[in-house]
Scaffold this active site. Structure first.
Site, short mmCIF file in Angstrom:
data_model
loop_
_atom_site.label_atom_id
_atom_site.label_comp_id
_atom_site.label_asym_id
_atom_site.label_seq_id
_atom_site.Cartn_x
_atom_site.Cartn_y
_atom_site.Cartn_z
N HIS A 58 0.84 -1.20 0.00
CA HIS A 58 0.00 0.00 0.00
C HIS A 58 0.88 1.25 0.00
O HIS A 58 2.10 1.17 0.18
CB HIS A 58 -0.93 0.03 1.21
CG HIS A 58 -2.12 -0.87 1.08
ND1 HIS A 58 -2.06 -2.21 1.38
CD2 HIS A 58 -3.40 -0.64 0.67
CE1 HIS A 58 -3.24 -2.77 1.16
NE2 HIS A 58 -4.07 -1.83 0.73
N LYS B 94 -0.52 4.65 4.68
CA LYS B 94 -1.37 3.67 5.39
C LYS B 94 -0.77 3.38 6.76
O LYS B 94 0.42 3.12 6.89
CB LYS B 94 -1.51 2.39 4.57
CG LYS B 94 -2.51 1.41 5.19
CD LYS B 94 -2.87 0.30 4.21
CE LYS B 94 -3.85 -0.70 4.83
NZ LYS B 94 -5.12 -0.07 5.23
#
Length: 269
Positions: free
Chosen positions: A156, A160
């Protein structure tokens, strides 16, 4: 047909902005409210300002006022604010779509309890493709069964804050369930140093955080002579947002706790 009135929590966040656009794009929904935390620089701005839309809805920090004019709240924020919003939704009899990840056991229990009084769709991932992937993984794990080493790799963007991702953990839960295992007992999160031989009963997790990766997930089943890899890559947050709006329309008029598998009819097969 009267449009479904949808409010967005965290409306000025990366996901919130796309959710505003997704609600605007759906023919059967209308934006009824947009929430941000007190002190946000976006308060008072039009909810669509960041995506080039004029919605006529100002971003607010008044949860009660927003829910009073809404049928459902979509929340992709963080566990603490989501649980506060959840309680308000129960009080106001407003359904809620929860895409927030990183809940502890107490938070998950609170969601289950709230579902006795309102409609909730709680999912680690609202992408149709990811939920089909969960369905496929259940079949793959049952067919391959023992004898394959299982690793889950996810990536990600740099912003995040939880790891592994909720989607990766859900992949692990699906696989572990198909094999009759408890993920809490067999998960291995990262490896370092002299780890010794791999325990064949474990499910390993590896995490990447870099750049602007929207979401990459791979489940690897490896044995002597072959590897099976099941991969999903998201190129846009709109895939999650569109799924969340679809879930909001689906749960309208329902009470209880559901996930995206229910929305797609995959739990009935």
């Amino acid at each position: 047909m009267t449009p479904l009135k949808i409010a967005i929590a965290g409306a000025n966040g990366r996901m919130g902005r796309v959710l505003v656009e997704a609600v605007n794009n759906h023919p059967d929904t209308v934006l009824s409210g947009a929430l941000e935390h007190s002190g946000s620089e976006a308060l008072g701005l039009d909810a669509g300002y960041a995506v080039g839309l004029k919605t006529g809805i100002a971003i607010s920090d008044d949860v009660d006022a927003v829910l009073a004019q809404s049928d459902v709240l979509i929340d992709f924020t963080r566990p603490e604010p989501t649980l506060k919003h959840l309680q308000k939704c129960v009080e106001k009899q407003v359904n809620i779509i929860i895409g927030t990840t990183g809940f502890d056991d107490a938070g998950k229990a609170a969601i289950h309890t709230a579902a006795e009084q309102t409609g909730i769709v709680f999912a680690a991932n609202f992408s149709v493709g990811v939920n089909l992937t969960f369905h496929i993984l259940d079949t793959v794990a049952r067919v391959l069964n023992e004898g394959y080493d299982i690793e889950i790799i996810e990536g990600h963007h740099r912003h995040k804050v939880d790891a592994p991702s909720g989607t990766a953990l859900r992949m692990g839960e699906v696989i572990a369930g198909a094999l009759g295992r408890d993920l809490k007992q067999c998960a291995v999160y990262g490896r370092e140093g002299h780890t010794g031989p791999r325990d064949p009963s474990t499910i390993g997790f590896a995490t990447v955080r870099a750049g602007d990766i929207v979401g990459d997930h791979t489940a690897l089943f490896a044995t002597d002579g072959e590897r099976v890899e099941i991969t999903h890559k998201a190129g846009s947050r709109m895939t999650f947002a569109a799924g969340a709006v679809r879930a909001a329309v689906w749960v309208n008029g329902k009470t209880g706790l559901y996930d995206m598998q229910d929305v797609l009819g995959l739990n009935n097969r």
